[in-house]
Design a protein around this motif. Structure first.
Motif, PDB file in Angstrom:
ATOM      1  N   SER A  36      32.863   9.617   8.985  1.00  0.00           N
ATOM      2  CA  SER A  36      33.918   9.978   9.932  1.00  0.00           C
ATOM      3  C   SER A  36      34.438   8.743  10.660  1.00  0.00           C
ATOM      4  O   SER A  36      35.651   8.557  10.807  1.00  0.00           O
ATOM      5  N   GLY A  37      33.524   7.908  11.131  1.00  0.00           N
ATOM      6  CA  GLY A  37      33.911   6.683  11.827  1.00  0.00           C
ATOM      7  C   GLY A  37      34.686   5.741  10.921  1.00  0.00           C
ATOM      8  O   GLY A  37      35.670   5.117  11.347  1.00  0.00           O
ATOM      9  N   TRP A  38      34.262   5.633   9.663  1.00  0.00           N
ATOM     10  CA  TRP A  38      34.950   4.779   8.687  1.00  0.00           C
ATOM     11  C   TRP A  38      36.405   5.219   8.537  1.00  0.00           C
ATOM     12  O   TRP A  38      37.327   4.399   8.545  1.00  0.00           O
ATOM     13  N   GLY A  39      36.617   6.523   8.418  1.00  0.00           N
ATOM     14  CA  GLY A  39      37.979   7.041   8.293  1.00  0.00           C
ATOM     15  C   GLY A  39      38.812   6.757   9.525  1.00  0.00           C
ATOM     16  O   GLY A  39      40.002   6.435   9.422  1.00  0.00           O
ATOM     17  N   LYS A  40      38.206   6.855  10.693  1.00  0.00           N
ATOM     18  CA  LYS A  40      38.941   6.631  11.935  1.00  0.00           C
ATOM     19  C   LYS A  40      39.312   5.168  12.126  1.00  0.00           C
ATOM     20  O   LYS A  40      40.436   4.861  12.526  1.00  0.00           O
ATOM     21  N   ILE A  41      38.390   4.254  11.842  1.00  0.00           N
ATOM     22  CA  ILE A  41      38.706   2.831  12.057  1.00  0.00           C
ATOM     23  C   ILE A  41      39.665   2.297  10.994  1.00  0.00           C
ATOM     24  O   ILE A  41      40.312   1.280  11.210  1.00  0.00           O
ATOM     25  N   HIS A  42      39.767   2.989   9.860  1.00  0.00           N
ATOM     26  CA  HIS A  42      40.710   2.568   8.833  1.00  0.00           C
ATOM     27  C   HIS A  42      42.047   3.298   8.916  1.00  0.00           C
ATOM     28  O   HIS A  42      42.923   3.092   8.076  1.00  0.00           O
ATOM     29  N   ASN A  43      42.182   4.144   9.910  1.00  0.00           N
ATOM     30  CA  ASN A  43      43.455   4.809  10.188  1.00  0.00           C
ATOM     31  C   ASN A  43      43.610   4.905  11.701  1.00  0.00           C
ATOM     32  O   ASN A  43      43.884   5.969  12.248  1.00  0.00           O
ATOM     33  N   LEU A  44      43.409   3.766  12.345  1.00  0.00           N
ATOM     34  CA  LEU A  44      43.338   3.712  13.802  1.00  0.00           C
ATOM     35  C   LEU A  44      44.646   4.100  14.481  1.00  0.00           C
ATOM     36  O   LEU A  44      44.622   4.711  15.551  1.00  0.00           O
ATOM     37  N   ASP A  45      45.770   3.796  13.855  1.00  0.00           N
ATOM     38  CA  ASP A  45      47.060   4.158  14.472  1.00  0.00           C
ATOM     39  C   ASP A  45      47.201   5.678  14.622  1.00  0.00           C
ATOM     40  O   ASP A  45      47.577   6.170  15.687  1.00  0.00           O
ATOM     41  N   ALA A  46      46.886   6.401  13.576  1.00  0.00           N
ATOM     42  CA  ALA A  46      46.987   7.869  13.629  1.00  0.00           C
ATOM     43  C   ALA A  46      45.945   8.440  14.595  1.00  0.00           C
ATOM     44  O   ALA A  46      46.237   9.394  15.336  1.00  0.00           O
TER      45      ALA A  46
END
Length: 159
Positions: A36-46
């Protein structure tokens, strides 16, 4: 063997096997937050836009903080490294998610108990108190430190 003795032995066996649920919870919850964290830091703008929409102050900073907390926290929980320490920010992250975002949509107890975030928060609270178990890097680190500083630490208290 009496019934009381059988029950006592069964309880002792369960206590000795507590490492298994500790390991399984750590691996399951840790992997979930790593991913979950990986997805968030790689789509930080959204993710930042979602924080802004939820009314969370300093959305860019808090989105990054939340994403990195989940990613690094998930990794450390999986490894069983600094488990009790990392359970604190992970618990807080889930508490904030529950209070700032999810609770607004809850109309009763039935809705609340169906939320994932309080369950994850309770998992981190449990890991904080129970520790990671003996199948962990924390256990190895504890053994090494106790050996190195045995004279200063004194005997280890029974679990």
């Amino acid at each position: 063997m009496t019934l009381a003795a059988r029950i006592d032995e069964a309880l002792r066996r369960l206590t000795r096997a507590q490492w298994l649920p500790q390991l399984l919870v750590r691996l399951f919850v840790g992997y979930f937050f790593l991913e979950s964290g990986w997805g968030k830091i790689h789509n930080l703008d959204a993710f930042t836009e979602r924080f802004a929409g939820w009314g969370i102050p300093a959305p860019a900073f808090n989105a990054a903080l939340s994403g990195w907390t989940e990613f690094l926290g998930g990794l450390l929980v999986m490894l069983g490294l600094f488990t009790r320490l990392v359970s604190i920010p992970m618990f807080i992250n889930m508490l904030v998610a529950t209070l700032a975002v999810k609770l607004k949509k809850v109309s009763g107890l039935d809705d609340f108990v169906e939320l994932d975030e309080p369950l994850y928060a309770l998992s981190f609270l449990w890991l904080f108190f129970s520790g990671p178990g003996w199948v962990s890097l924390d256990h190895l680190l504890d053994k090494w430190l106790r050996r190195k500083y045995a004279a200063e630490l004194g005997p280890k208290a029974p679990a």
